[in-house]
Design a protein around this motif. Structure first.
Motif, PDB file in Angstrom:
ATOM      1  N   HIS A   1      -5.631  -1.906   1.337  1.00  0.00           N
ATOM      2  CA  HIS A   1      -6.655  -0.181   1.238  1.00  0.00           C
ATOM      3  C   HIS A   1      -6.469  -0.137   2.988  1.00  0.00           C
ATOM      4  CE1 HIS A   1      -5.669  -0.019  -3.319  1.00  0.00           C
ATOM      5  NE2 HIS A   1      -6.819  -1.823  -3.104  1.00  0.00           N
TER       6      HIS A   1
ATOM      7  N   ASP B   1      -0.640   6.912   2.564  1.00  0.00           N
ATOM      8  CA  ASP B   1       0.471   6.304   2.016  1.00  0.00           C
ATOM      9  C   ASP B   1       1.909   7.259   1.702  1.00  0.00           C
ATOM     10  OD1 ASP B   1      -1.412   3.866   2.864  1.00  0.00           O
ATOM     11  OD2 ASP B   1      -2.122   3.628   0.981  1.00  0.00           O
TER      12      ASP B   1
ATOM     13  N   GLU C   1       0.852  -0.855  -0.129  1.00  0.00           N
ATOM     14  CA  GLU C   1       0.089   0.127  -0.048  1.00  0.00           C
ATOM     15  C   GLU C   1       0.457   1.331  -0.009  1.00  0.00           C
ATOM     16  OE1 GLU C   1      -4.198   1.783   2.788  1.00  0.00           O
ATOM     17  OE2 GLU C   1      -2.359   0.131   3.477  1.00  0.00           O
TER      18      GLU C   1
ATOM     19  N   TYR D   1      -1.526  -0.490  -7.231  1.00  0.00           N
ATOM     20  CA  TYR D   1      -2.497  -1.277  -6.661  1.00  0.00           C
ATOM     21  C   TYR D   1      -2.432  -2.270  -7.497  1.00  0.00           C
ATOM     22  CZ  TYR D   1      -2.735   2.791  -3.174  1.00  0.00           C
ATOM     23  OH  TYR D   1      -2.286   4.011  -2.429  1.00  0.00           O
TER      24      TYR D   1
END
Length: 103
Positions: free
Chosen positions: A82, A89, A45, A76
């Motif tokens: 998530h 992030d 992530e 991703y």
């Protein structure tokens, strides 16, 4: 001396090549380092510890006198967790680069 590359360490790994060796061999020709990581083969992530040892990458960068750019890519896959927002992030990734690569 006039040719430089952007080295995407994770695609090197996924291509079953040795990212540590390629970075060492390319040396000062690397002008941009593309950063991403995975954990157990799944893109993470954020940029952090995982399948690529960025501490080892940092030691090589210091050895070759790296002065180029760092480009963090957060991509991703379907199995990527998530748990945070993209801004979180990105912030965590920036802190990781600063801590592990000294930038």
């Amino acid at each position: 001396d006039q040719v430089g590359i952007c080295l995407d360490l994770h695609w090197v790994l996924r291509g079953r090549q040795d990212p540590y060796r390629l970075l060492q061999d390319a040396g000062k020709r690397v002008l941009d380092l593309h950063l991403r990581n995975s954990r157990n083969g799944v893109w993470s992530e954020d940029l952090g510890d995982g399948d690529i040892d960025y501490g080892r990458i940092g030691a090589t960068l210091k050895q070759i006198g790296y002065q180029g750019f760092y480009t963090v890519e957060l991509a991703y896959e379907s199995k990527t967790p998530h748990t945070r927002s993209l801004p979180e992030d990105l912030q965590r990734s920036r802190e990781y680069v600063q801590r592990v690569l000294g930038q």
